[in-house]
Motif scaffolding. Sequence first.
Motif, mmCIF file in Angstrom:
data_model
loop_
_atom_site.group_PDB
_atom_site.id
_atom_site.type_symbol
_atom_site.label_atom_id
_atom_site.label_comp_id
_atom_site.label_asym_id
_atom_site.label_seq_id
_atom_site.Cartn_x
_atom_site.Cartn_y
_atom_site.Cartn_z
ATOM 1 N N LYS A 27 0.833 -1.208 0.000
ATOM 2 C CA LYS A 27 0.000 0.000 0.000
ATOM 3 C C LYS A 27 0.869 1.260 0.000
ATOM 4 O O LYS A 27 0.497 2.279 -0.603
ATOM 5 C CB LYS A 27 -0.933 -0.006 1.219
ATOM 6 N N ALA A 28 2.019 1.182 0.651
ATOM 7 C CA ALA A 28 2.927 2.333 0.684
ATOM 8 C C ALA A 28 3.501 2.631 -0.702
ATOM 9 O O ALA A 28 3.963 3.753 -0.957
ATOM 10 C CB ALA A 28 4.063 2.076 1.677
ATOM 11 N N LEU A 29 3.450 1.637 -1.599
ATOM 12 C CA LEU A 29 3.968 1.834 -2.959
ATOM 13 C C LEU A 29 2.901 2.377 -3.912
ATOM 14 O O LEU A 29 3.210 2.739 -5.052
ATOM 15 C CB LEU A 29 4.497 0.505 -3.513
ATOM 16 N N MET A 93 -8.482 2.325 -0.446
ATOM 17 C CA MET A 93 -9.308 2.391 0.757
ATOM 18 C C MET A 93 -8.435 2.069 1.963
ATOM 19 O O MET A 93 -7.328 1.540 1.809
ATOM 20 C CB MET A 93 -10.500 1.426 0.656
ATOM 21 N N PRO A 94 -8.878 2.404 3.169
ATOM 22 C CA PRO A 94 -8.063 2.144 4.357
ATOM 23 C C PRO A 94 -7.708 0.667 4.514
ATOM 24 O O PRO A 94 -8.502 -0.217 4.170
ATOM 25 C CB PRO A 94 -8.959 2.626 5.508
ATOM 26 N N LEU A 95 -6.519 0.421 5.021
ATOM 27 C CA LEU A 95 -6.017 -0.938 5.208
ATOM 28 C C LEU A 95 -6.980 -1.785 6.039
ATOM 29 O O LEU A 95 -7.287 -2.931 5.684
ATOM 30 C CB LEU A 95 -4.640 -0.887 5.890
ATOM 31 N N ALA A 96 -7.470 -1.238 7.148
ATOM 32 C CA ALA A 96 -8.346 -1.999 8.041
ATOM 33 C C ALA A 96 -9.669 -2.344 7.359
ATOM 34 O O ALA A 96 -10.211 -3.429 7.570
ATOM 35 C CB ALA A 96 -8.596 -1.221 9.326
ATOM 36 N N ASN A 97 -10.209 -1.421 6.547
ATOM 37 C CA ASN A 97 -11.472 -1.681 5.848
ATOM 38 C C ASN A 97 -11.340 -2.849 4.869
ATOM 39 O O ASN A 97 -12.174 -3.756 4.843
ATOM 40 C CB ASN A 97 -11.939 -0.438 5.092
ATOM 41 N N ALA A 249 -4.023 -4.899 11.190
ATOM 42 C CA ALA A 249 -4.412 -3.918 10.168
ATOM 43 C C ALA A 249 -4.870 -2.606 10.795
ATOM 44 O O ALA A 249 -4.563 -1.519 10.280
ATOM 45 C CB ALA A 249 -5.521 -4.504 9.288
ATOM 46 N N LEU A 250 -5.604 -2.687 11.908
ATOM 47 C CA LEU A 250 -6.043 -1.475 12.599
ATOM 48 C C LEU A 250 -4.845 -0.671 13.101
ATOM 49 O O LEU A 250 -4.770 0.545 12.922
ATOM 50 C CB LEU A 250 -6.954 -1.842 13.774
ATOM 51 N N VAL A 251 -3.900 -1.378 13.717
ATOM 52 C CA VAL A 251 -2.719 -0.705 14.284
ATOM 53 C C VAL A 251 -1.854 -0.115 13.178
ATOM 54 O O VAL A 251 -1.480 1.068 13.219
ATOM 55 C CB VAL A 251 -1.902 -1.691 15.152
ATOM 56 N N VAL A 255 -0.986 3.782 12.435
ATOM 57 C CA VAL A 255 0.391 4.241 12.643
ATOM 58 C C VAL A 255 1.036 4.695 11.335
ATOM 59 O O VAL A 255 1.702 5.740 11.280
ATOM 60 C CB VAL A 255 1.237 3.121 13.298
ATOM 61 N N VAL A 256 0.846 3.912 10.268
ATOM 62 C CA VAL A 256 1.543 4.186 9.007
ATOM 63 C C VAL A 256 0.793 5.188 8.133
ATOM 64 O O VAL A 256 1.378 6.092 7.537
ATOM 65 C CB VAL A 256 1.786 2.877 8.226
#
Length: 301
Positions: A27-29, A93-97, A249-251, A255-256
């Motif tokens: 996702k960071a890429l 979309m958000p990682l946690a979602n 995923a939430l954390v 954080v990131v």
Amino acid sequence: MLSDNQRGAGLMILTMAAFTLNDTCLKALAGHIPLFQILFMRGLLASLAVFVVARAMGLFDLRMSRSDAKWVALRVFGEVTAAYFFLTALFNMPLANATAILQAAPLTVTLAAALFMGMPVGWRRVSTIIVGFIGVLLIVRPGTDGFNIYSVFALISVLCVTLRDLATRKISGAVPSLTVTFLSASGVMASFGLASVAQDWVLPTGSQISLLLASTFFVVCGYTGSVMVMRVGEISYVAPFRYTGLVWALVLGFVVFGDWPMPLTLIGAGIVVGSGIYMLYREAQVKRAARVLLKTRGQGV
């Protein structure tokens, strides 16, 4: 001294952490390197790494029956399509979602196994599946401003994972798990290598190469851990710990990327996780009852 169940639970937690860290790196890429190029490069690195691990563990053997080859091919197709749809959703979309929606896969696997493989499913598990799908609806919230095509992509990725997992169940034990993993990684590499020809390639920077290498390391650790965890402890005890992936995923999402899901998303995720854990518990109960019945009949009681 840890018991086998405790070691298995610990391995499962670390395995889910590895998979989530892999997703975080990818996702960071997003927006820096085209998706197909990312998947090709990671597929290449993962194929090489899994090959080395499989050979070192003596678990690499490409010989298989025609039936197994058919199911392995179907599994590779599921892996390739799941990678495309999930990562497209993840990048938007958000990682946690995205991770929370993916947690519905055990429910859809059970439903599909009942519909297409004749697996008996009682009213309790059917009710659990329905409740779990209600949780998914709370996460994606169709008809609201937060619902978009990427929510649909995440849902499609669940169907692709379901296909992949059903095909995996049909592969005989004669085919080593890491061989299947190698072929899946190679399928991803080949498929997206061809697809990436139509895209302009981007020369990665040093930090982007580091993220790709980290992603490969984590995904190989995840694959290896998922094989090891099935050999330690009771599956009914260990399997529920797969849902710790949502906690990771939430954390990491917060954080990131600074993302935190809306309350309805968290409620929906809780419902999906609770449904999945109950499904695993119920399946373990049914299997224990079947073993007791079989043993009783064997004793002539």
